[in-house]
Design a protein around this motif. Structure first.
Motif, PDB file in Angstrom:
ATOM      1  N   MET A  64       0.823  -1.210   0.000  1.00 32.00           N
ATOM      2  CA  MET A  64       0.000   0.000   0.000  1.00 32.00           C
ATOM      3  C   MET A  64       0.858   1.261   0.000  1.00 32.00           C
ATOM      4  N   SER A  65       1.987   1.238   0.708  1.00 30.63           N
ATOM      5  CA  SER A  65       2.851   2.418   0.707  1.00 30.63           C
ATOM      6  C   SER A  65       3.489   2.627  -0.660  1.00 30.63           C
ATOM      7  N   ASN A  66       3.807   1.541  -1.363  1.00 31.51           N
ATOM      8  CA  ASN A  66       4.359   1.685  -2.714  1.00 31.51           C
ATOM      9  C   ASN A  66       3.340   2.277  -3.672  1.00 31.51           C
ATOM     10  N   ASN A  67       2.061   2.006  -3.461  1.00 35.18           N
ATOM     11  CA  ASN A  67       1.022   2.596  -4.313  1.00 35.18           C
ATOM     12  C   ASN A  67       0.950   4.105  -4.133  1.00 35.18           C
ATOM     13  N   ILE A  68       1.463   4.614  -3.048  1.00 34.63           N
ATOM     14  CA  ILE A  68       1.475   6.054  -2.816  1.00 34.63           C
ATOM     15  C   ILE A  68       2.840   6.638  -3.161  1.00 34.63           C
ATOM     16  N   ILE A  69       3.905   5.972  -2.711  1.00 34.08           N
ATOM     17  CA  ILE A  69       5.255   6.524  -2.853  1.00 34.08           C
ATOM     18  C   ILE A  69       5.707   6.574  -4.317  1.00 34.08           C
ATOM     19  N   LEU A  70       5.471   5.528  -5.082  1.00 31.89           N
ATOM     20  CA  LEU A  70       5.951   5.509  -6.469  1.00 31.89           C
ATOM     21  C   LEU A  70       5.336   6.610  -7.333  1.00 31.89           C
ATOM     22  N   PRO A  71       4.018   6.845  -7.301  1.00 31.67           N
ATOM     23  CA  PRO A  71       3.481   7.956  -8.090  1.00 31.67           C
ATOM     24  C   PRO A  71       3.990   9.318  -7.629  1.00 31.67           C
ATOM     25  N   VAL A  72       4.188   9.484  -6.322  1.00 33.78           N
ATOM     26  CA  VAL A  72       4.704  10.760  -5.826  1.00 33.78           C
ATOM     27  C   VAL A  72       6.142  10.962  -6.305  1.00 33.78           C
ATOM     28  N   LYS A  73       6.936   9.889  -6.308  1.00 33.28           N
ATOM     29  CA  LYS A  73       8.299   9.983  -6.847  1.00 33.28           C
ATOM     30  C   LYS A  73       8.275  10.374  -8.320  1.00 33.28           C
ATOM     31  N   GLN A  74       7.358   9.767  -9.067  1.00 37.14           N
ATOM     32  CA  GLN A  74       7.242  10.073 -10.491  1.00 37.14           C
ATOM     33  C   GLN A  74       6.860  11.542 -10.683  1.00 37.14           C
ATOM     34  N   MET A  75       5.955  12.057  -9.854  1.00 37.53           N
ATOM     35  CA  MET A  75       5.576  13.472  -9.955  1.00 37.53           C
ATOM     36  C   MET A  75       6.733  14.386  -9.581  1.00 37.53           C
ATOM     37  N   LYS A  76       7.532  14.000  -8.594  1.00 33.29           N
ATOM     38  CA  LYS A  76       8.680  14.815  -8.198  1.00 33.29           C
ATOM     39  C   LYS A  76       9.694  14.902  -9.334  1.00 33.29           C
ATOM     40  N   GLU A  77       9.962  13.762  -9.987  1.00 34.55           N
ATOM     41  CA  GLU A  77      10.904  13.766 -11.107  1.00 34.55           C
ATOM     42  C   GLU A  77      10.375  14.613 -12.261  1.00 34.55           C
ATOM     43  N   ALA A  78       9.084  14.526 -12.522  1.00 28.29           N
ATOM     44  CA  ALA A  78       8.495  15.340 -13.590  1.00 28.29           C
ATOM     45  C   ALA A  78       8.553  16.822 -13.225  1.00 28.29           C
ATOM     46  N   ALA A  79       8.316  17.148 -11.968  1.00 27.60           N
ATOM     47  CA  ALA A  79       8.387  18.556 -11.533  1.00 27.60           C
ATOM     48  C   ALA A  79       9.809  19.082 -11.657  1.00 27.60           C
ATOM     49  N   ASP A  80      10.793  18.253 -11.322  1.00 28.15           N
ATOM     50  CA  ASP A  80      12.189  18.668 -11.485  1.00 28.15           C
ATOM     51  C   ASP A  80      12.499  18.942 -12.957  1.00 28.15           C
ATOM     52  N   ALA A  81      11.988  18.101 -13.863  1.00 27.30           N
ATOM     53  CA  ALA A  81      12.223  18.306 -15.299  1.00 27.30           C
ATOM     54  C   ALA A  81      11.530  19.578 -15.774  1.00 27.30           C
ATOM     55  N   ILE A  82      10.345  19.855 -15.260  1.00 29.83           N
ATOM     56  CA  ILE A  82       9.622  21.071 -15.662  1.00 29.83           C
ATOM     57  C   ILE A  82      10.364  22.315 -15.189  1.00 29.83           C
ATOM     58  N   THR A  83      10.949  22.249 -13.976  1.00 28.57           N
ATOM     59  CA  THR A  83      11.699  23.425 -13.503  1.00 28.57           C
ATOM     60  C   THR A  83      12.926  23.690 -14.368  1.00 28.57           C
ATOM     61  N   LYS A  84      13.417  22.665 -15.080  1.00 29.44           N
ATOM     62  CA  LYS A  84      14.558  22.849 -15.982  1.00 29.44           C
ATOM     63  C   LYS A  84      14.121  23.232 -17.383  1.00 29.44           C
ATOM     64  N   GLY A  85      12.811  23.388 -17.601  1.00 31.90           N
ATOM     65  CA  GLY A  85      12.323  23.853 -18.891  1.00 31.90           C
ATOM     66  C   GLY A  85      11.744  22.781 -19.782  1.00 31.90           C
ATOM     67  N   ASP A  86      11.708  21.546 -19.342  1.00 29.41           N
ATOM     68  CA  ASP A  86      11.142  20.463 -20.148  1.00 29.41           C
ATOM     69  C   ASP A  86       9.656  20.338 -19.807  1.00 29.41           C
ATOM     70  N   PHE A  87       8.811  21.014 -20.596  1.00 25.76           N
ATOM     71  CA  PHE A  87       7.372  21.036 -20.313  1.00 25.76           C
ATOM     72  C   PHE A  87       6.622  19.864 -20.947  1.00 25.76           C
ATOM     73  N   SER A  88       7.342  18.934 -21.528  1.00 31.68           N
ATOM     74  CA  SER A  88       6.689  17.793 -22.176  1.00 31.68           C
ATOM     75  C   SER A  88       6.414  16.648 -21.198  1.00 31.68           C
ATOM     76  N   GLN A  89       6.678  16.857 -19.947  1.00 27.55           N
ATOM     77  CA  GLN A  89       6.499  15.800 -18.943  1.00 27.55           C
ATOM     78  C   GLN A  89       5.015  15.507 -18.726  1.00 27.55           C
ATOM     79  N   GLU A  90       4.691  14.232 -18.699  1.00 26.14           N
ATOM     80  CA  GLU A  90       3.338  13.775 -18.361  1.00 26.14           C
ATOM     81  C   GLU A  90       3.462  12.610 -17.420  1.00 26.14           C
ATOM     82  N   ILE A  91       2.500  12.472 -16.540  1.00 21.57           N
ATOM     83  CA  ILE A  91       2.504  11.387 -15.563  1.00 21.57           C
ATOM     84  C   ILE A  91       1.426  10.399 -15.956  1.00 21.57           C
ATOM     85  N   ASN A  92       1.795   9.133 -16.040  1.00 20.94           N
ATOM     86  CA  ASN A  92       0.853   8.075 -16.415  1.00 20.94           C
ATOM     87  C   ASN A  92       0.380   7.341 -15.163  1.00 20.94           C
ATOM     88  N   ILE A  93      -0.604   7.882 -14.526  1.00 18.13           N
ATOM     89  CA  ILE A  93      -1.201   7.258 -13.340  1.00 18.13           C
ATOM     90  C   ILE A  93      -2.679   7.071 -13.637  1.00 18.13           C
TER      91      ILE A  93
END
Length: 135
Positions: A64-93
């Motif tokens: 159950m914790s992995n069902n929460i932690i993994l998507p949040v990690k994916q969103m954090k990585e996408a947010a980091d990419a967006i802050t660097k200017g890569d606006f093509s990030q999408e999250i598949n959840i």
């Protein structure tokens, strides 16, 4: 009346009643080894059951914790990419819980940022073209 006796080798219980001319007596004699073996067996079963419950609860918590932690990690990585200017990030959840709703909002935000970036690039291209062209 109830009488009982317990010694190291046996347990004895006697019960007698003499009300209303109904007289009876009940005598039980059980070896203490049998009682000890029975209680040890019960304690062993309770311990094994408790151990299994703890193992199953730990596994369920991990899943159950992995069902929460993994998507949040994916969103954090996408947010980091967006802050660097890569606006093509999408999250598949695909979940419909709060994490899934957050992912949908994140994807909508990324889409809006892409559009704003495109508008800004087009605006700068038009302005720089106008400055270069002669009136």
């Amino acid at each position: 009346m109830l009488f009982y006796t317990i010694s190291t080798s046996f347990a004895s219980v006697s019960l007698s009643n003499s009300r209303k001319q109904k007289k009876f007596s009940l005598f039980l004699h059980i070896a203490m080894d049998d009682i000890t073996m029975t209680t040890q067996g019960i304690f062993r079963m309770v311990f094994i059951t408790l151990l299994l419950v703890v193992v199953v609860a730990t596994l369920m918590s991990f899943i159950m914790s992995n069902n929460i932690i993994l998507p949040v990690k994916q969103m954090k990585e996408a947010a980091d990419a967006i802050t660097k200017g890569d606006f093509s990030q999408e999250i598949n959840i695909t979940s419909n819980d709060e994490v899934g709703q957050l992912a949908k909002s994140f994807n909508a935000m990324a889409k809006e940022l892409r559009e704003v970036d495109t508008l800004q690039s087009d605006f700068l291209a038009n302005i720089s073209h106008d400055f270069r062209s002669q009136i």
